[in-house]
Write a protein that holds these residues in place. Structure first.
Motif, PDB file in Angstrom:
ATOM      1  N   ILE A 288      -3.322  -0.502  -8.443  1.00 18.28           N
ATOM      2  CA  ILE A 288      -4.744  -0.214  -8.234  1.00 18.28           C
ATOM      3  C   ILE A 288      -4.854   1.136  -7.540  1.00 18.28           C
ATOM      4  O   ILE A 288      -4.345   1.310  -6.434  1.00 18.28           O
TER       5      ILE A 288
ATOM      6  N   LEU B 197       0.860  -1.187   0.000  1.00 19.67           N
ATOM      7  CA  LEU B 197       0.000   0.000   0.000  1.00 19.67           C
ATOM      8  C   LEU B 197       0.892   1.231   0.000  1.00 19.67           C
ATOM      9  O   LEU B 197       1.707   1.420   0.900  1.00 19.67           O
TER      10      LEU B 197
ATOM     11  N   ALA C  32      -6.305  -6.660  -4.710  1.00 12.91           N
ATOM     12  CA  ALA C  32      -4.854  -6.838  -4.797  1.00 12.91           C
ATOM     13  C   ALA C  32      -4.444  -8.199  -4.256  1.00 12.91           C
ATOM     14  O   ALA C  32      -3.567  -8.867  -4.812  1.00 12.91           O
TER      15      ALA C  32
ATOM     16  N   ALA D 260     -10.075  -2.458  -2.605  1.00 13.20           N
ATOM     17  CA  ALA D 260      -8.837  -2.382  -3.383  1.00 13.20           C
ATOM     18  C   ALA D 260      -7.803  -3.379  -2.864  1.00 13.20           C
ATOM     19  O   ALA D 260      -7.128  -4.068  -3.652  1.00 13.20           O
TER      20      ALA D 260
ATOM     21  N   VAL E  42      -1.329  -1.006  -4.240  1.00 15.97           N
ATOM     22  CA  VAL E  42      -2.511  -0.156  -4.088  1.00 15.97           C
ATOM     23  C   VAL E  42      -2.012   1.258  -3.818  1.00 15.97           C
ATOM     24  O   VAL E  42      -1.221   1.477  -2.900  1.00 15.97           O
TER      25      VAL E  42
END
Length: 276
Positions: free
Chosen positions: A117, A21, A214, A210, A58
């Protein structure tokens, strides 16, 4: 990842195995992009591109916004720097170099071989739209406000929106209207032009979705997923004949992967179980 790098304008974490992330981390500036953020995006995504423990990324913004675009203070400082150059040709070369540097920073997201994403919320303005254009999948919270803002400040968008999105969007008439007017638009129109694929009621639901997506992708063969992204991006920028030639060459090596044997065996076992 063995050790998660630290940045001044980005925050990295690992919510799931093989999922990274990346948060734009200038929340008090609504994640407006300055030179440091641009440079750190490039460094970060080039590093994640070769990080074996990362398979999917992400990208979101911390605080109340995905990004409100280029930081006005940075833009003003860059303009002041160019004014100091007397010769018009040298001034043009300086500005060209500055634009190229910024383009390369966002293109690092587009060129990253891991799927990216975008989880968009709050505001996605100007360069925020450029950044989202460089992502592979775009999800949004329902309250997001979008604007392709560059015309309002006397510019043509030059770091993604006008270069990538025309090849991806579905409603060119509405897209042209949004570009020419710089007006704000909501998730309904963002979906209409094909900018985003799914809308969620809250930022929390957006991030959960999200990260969940992922996680699904991260459990697929990384050889197949990365190869698919490379071929998708190549197809976007080349002719159909070029694409067939490229994938022939690509798969002449990739078809030798052990992942294919494992995938076929898993599919066969699954079919046998379904018969029981």
């Amino acid at each position: 990842m063995p050790s998660i790098p630290r940045y001044e304008t980005l925050k990295l974490s690992q919510p799931k195995p093989h999922v990274t992330l990346v948060e734009l981390n200038r929340p008090t500036k609504l994640n407006a992009m300055n030179l440091q953020l641009f440079d750190e995006l490039k460094t970060c995504f080039e590093q994640l591109n070769i990080e074996k423990e990362c398979r999917v990324i992400v990208l979101t913004g911390s605080g109340r916004a995905f990004s409100t675009g280029i930081d006005i203070e940075y833009l003003s400082a860059a303009a002041a720097e160019s004014i100091e150059i007397d010769d018009i040709a040298r001034k043009a070369l300086h500005v060209r170099s500055m634009i190229e540097r910024t383009q390369e920073c966002l293109r690092a997201v587009d060129k990253c071989e891991k799927p990216v994403i975008a989880a968009i919320h709050g505001y996605c303005i100007g360069a925020g739209v450029d950044l989202s254009a460089c992502c592979d999948i775009r999800y949004s919270a329902r309250d997001t406000i979008f604007s392709i803002k560059e015309v309002d400040i006397g510019l043509a968008a030059d770091i993604g929106t006008l270069q990538i999105l025309p090849k991806l969007i579905t409603d060119h008439s509405l897209f042209h209207e949004l570009v020419f007017t710089s007006r704000t638009f909501d998730t309904n129109e963002a979906q209409q032009i094909g900018l985003i694929s799914h809308v969620f009621d809250t930022r929390e639901a957006l991030l959960d979705a999200a990260i969940s997506l992922a996680n699904v992708i991260a459990h697929k063969s990384p050889i197949a997923v990365q190869g698919s992204k490379i071929n998708l991006n190549y197809a976007r920028d080349h002719t159909v004949d070029d694409n067939f030639t490229f994938v022939r060459t690509w798969n002449s090596a990739m078809l030798l992967s052990e992942d294919i044997v494992k995938g076929l065996m898993a599919t066969s076992v699954s079919k046998e179980k379904s018969k029981l």
